[in-house]
Motif scaffolding. Structure first.
Motif, PDB file in Angstrom:
ATOM      1  N   MET A   1       0.834  -1.190   0.000  1.00 29.80           N
ATOM      2  CA  MET A   1       0.000   0.000   0.000  1.00 29.80           C
ATOM      3  C   MET A   1       0.875   1.249   0.000  1.00 29.80           C
ATOM      4  O   MET A   1       1.912   1.299   0.654  1.00 29.80           O
ATOM      5  CB  MET A   1      -0.888   0.024   1.246  1.00 29.80           C
ATOM      6  CG  MET A   1      -1.964  -1.055   1.275  1.00 29.80           C
ATOM      7  SD  MET A   1      -3.160  -0.898  -0.041  1.00 29.80           S
ATOM      8  CE  MET A   1      -4.383   0.111   0.731  1.00 29.80           C
ATOM      9  N   THR A   2       0.424   2.231  -0.728  1.00 26.96           N
ATOM     10  CA  THR A   2       1.110   3.510  -0.802  1.00 26.96           C
ATOM     11  C   THR A   2       0.313   4.530  -0.010  1.00 26.96           C
ATOM     12  O   THR A   2      -0.913   4.575  -0.097  1.00 26.96           O
ATOM     13  CB  THR A   2       1.219   3.963  -2.270  1.00 26.96           C
ATOM     14  OG1 THR A   2       1.955   2.986  -2.989  1.00 26.96           O
ATOM     15  CG2 THR A   2       1.905   5.304  -2.380  1.00 26.96           C
ATOM     16  N   ASN A   3       1.011   5.354   0.760  1.00 28.07           N
ATOM     17  CA  ASN A   3       0.374   6.440   1.512  1.00 28.07           C
ATOM     18  C   ASN A   3       0.899   7.761   0.998  1.00 28.07           C
ATOM     19  O   ASN A   3       2.102   7.918   0.816  1.00 28.07           O
ATOM     20  CB  ASN A   3       0.684   6.316   3.003  1.00 28.07           C
ATOM     21  CG  ASN A   3       0.072   5.084   3.607  1.00 28.07           C
ATOM     22  OD1 ASN A   3      -1.092   4.793   3.400  1.00 28.07           O
ATOM     23  ND2 ASN A   3       0.861   4.340   4.349  1.00 28.07           N
ATOM     24  N   ILE A   4      -0.012   8.697   0.774  1.00 29.67           N
ATOM     25  CA  ILE A   4       0.387  10.028   0.322  1.00 29.67           C
ATOM     26  C   ILE A   4      -0.541  11.054   0.962  1.00 29.67           C
ATOM     27  O   ILE A   4      -1.718  10.780   1.176  1.00 29.67           O
ATOM     28  CB  ILE A   4       0.356  10.139  -1.218  1.00 29.67           C
ATOM     29  CG1 ILE A   4       0.963  11.458  -1.656  1.00 29.67           C
ATOM     30  CG2 ILE A   4      -1.032   9.959  -1.766  1.00 29.67           C
ATOM     31  CD1 ILE A   4       1.373  11.493  -3.104  1.00 29.67           C
ATOM     32  N   THR A   5       0.017  12.210   1.269  1.00 23.25           N
ATOM     33  CA  THR A   5      -0.786  13.296   1.813  1.00 23.25           C
ATOM     34  C   THR A   5      -0.868  14.404   0.777  1.00 23.25           C
ATOM     35  O   THR A   5       0.146  14.876   0.281  1.00 23.25           O
ATOM     36  CB  THR A   5      -0.176  13.826   3.130  1.00 23.25           C
ATOM     37  OG1 THR A   5      -0.126  12.748   4.076  1.00 23.25           O
ATOM     38  CG2 THR A   5      -1.012  14.959   3.696  1.00 23.25           C
ATOM     39  N   LEU A   6      -2.093  14.778   0.451  1.00 20.58           N
ATOM     40  CA  LEU A   6      -2.360  15.813  -0.541  1.00 20.58           C
ATOM     41  C   LEU A   6      -2.875  17.064   0.148  1.00 20.58           C
ATOM     42  O   LEU A   6      -3.650  16.980   1.097  1.00 20.58           O
ATOM     43  CB  LEU A   6      -3.421  15.334  -1.534  1.00 20.58           C
ATOM     44  CG  LEU A   6      -3.138  14.025  -2.272  1.00 20.58           C
ATOM     45  CD1 LEU A   6      -4.388  13.575  -3.012  1.00 20.58           C
ATOM     46  CD2 LEU A   6      -1.985  14.214  -3.231  1.00 20.58           C
ATOM     47  N   GLN A   7      -2.441  18.218  -0.314  1.00 20.01           N
ATOM     48  CA  GLN A   7      -2.980  19.487   0.174  1.00 20.01           C
ATOM     49  C   GLN A   7      -4.228  19.784  -0.653  1.00 20.01           C
ATOM     50  O   GLN A   7      -4.177  19.774  -1.888  1.00 20.01           O
ATOM     51  CB  GLN A   7      -1.960  20.604   0.029  1.00 20.01           C
ATOM     52  CG  GLN A   7      -0.772  20.458   0.954  1.00 20.01           C
ATOM     53  CD  GLN A   7      -1.169  20.349   2.411  1.00 20.01           C
ATOM     54  OE1 GLN A   7      -0.875  19.343   3.038  1.00 20.01           O
ATOM     55  NE2 GLN A   7      -1.823  21.347   2.953  1.00 20.01           N
ATOM     56  N   VAL A   8      -5.353  20.022   0.026  1.00 25.57           N
ATOM     57  CA  VAL A   8      -6.629  20.221  -0.657  1.00 25.57           C
ATOM     58  C   VAL A   8      -7.281  21.502  -0.135  1.00 25.57           C
ATOM     59  O   VAL A   8      -7.451  21.687   1.068  1.00 25.57           O
ATOM     60  CB  VAL A   8      -7.565  19.010  -0.428  1.00 25.57           C
ATOM     61  CG1 VAL A   8      -8.899  19.231  -1.123  1.00 25.57           C
ATOM     62  CG2 VAL A   8      -6.906  17.722  -0.927  1.00 25.57           C
ATOM     63  N   GLU A   9      -7.635  22.379  -1.050  1.00 26.36           N
ATOM     64  CA  GLU A   9      -8.284  23.647  -0.714  1.00 26.36           C
ATOM     65  C   GLU A   9      -9.799  23.518  -0.874  1.00 26.36           C
ATOM     66  O   GLU A   9     -10.278  22.776  -1.725  1.00 26.36           O
ATOM     67  CB  GLU A   9      -7.784  24.760  -1.635  1.00 26.36           C
ATOM     68  CG  GLU A   9      -6.306  25.064  -1.494  1.00 26.36           C
ATOM     69  CD  GLU A   9      -5.954  25.743  -0.187  1.00 26.36           C
ATOM     70  OE1 GLU A   9      -6.795  26.493   0.340  1.00 26.36           O
ATOM     71  OE2 GLU A   9      -4.845  25.500   0.316  1.00 26.36           O
ATOM     72  N   GLY A  10     -10.534  24.258  -0.048  1.00 31.55           N
ATOM     73  CA  GLY A  10     -11.987  24.338  -0.194  1.00 31.55           C
ATOM     74  C   GLY A  10     -12.763  23.497   0.799  1.00 31.55           C
ATOM     75  O   GLY A  10     -13.994  23.513   0.785  1.00 31.55           O
ATOM     76  N   MET A  11     -12.086  22.786   1.682  1.00 30.18           N
ATOM     77  CA  MET A  11     -12.771  21.959   2.676  1.00 30.18           C
ATOM     78  C   MET A  11     -13.035  22.796   3.919  1.00 30.18           C
ATOM     79  O   MET A  11     -12.157  23.533   4.356  1.00 30.18           O
ATOM     80  CB  MET A  11     -11.909  20.750   3.064  1.00 30.18           C
ATOM     81  CG  MET A  11     -11.484  19.878   1.918  1.00 30.18           C
ATOM     82  SD  MET A  11     -10.494  18.459   2.467  1.00 30.18           S
ATOM     83  CE  MET A  11      -9.065  19.247   3.227  1.00 30.18           C
TER      84      MET A  11
END
Length: 66
Positions: A1-11
């Motif tokens: 399994m791959t784990n990645i953290t994404l920056q997300v705007e609008g939440m």
């Protein structure tokens, strides 16, 4: 399994959390939204799902992956 953290705007609320986590789950991955950090941590199998598909799914929910 791959784990990645994404920056997300609008939440901004629990609806945002449920929307993103549910959409990513529909792809066969898991997501954990952190509203205060404006991030989504995704765990997925690279042989089944592409990172691009995950980003597109989040953006299709109305949020911006930066």
């Amino acid at each position: 399994m791959t784990n990645i953290t994404l920056q997300v705007e609008g939440m901004s609320c629990n609806h945002c959390v449920n929307s993103i986590e549910g959409a990513v789950k529909g792809l066969g991955a898991t997501a954990k939204v952190d509203l205060s950090a404006k991030s989504v941590t995704v765990s997925y199998d690279e042989s089944k799902i592409s990172l691009e598909a995950i980003k597109e799914t989040i953006e299709d929910q109305g949020y911006d992956v930066v």
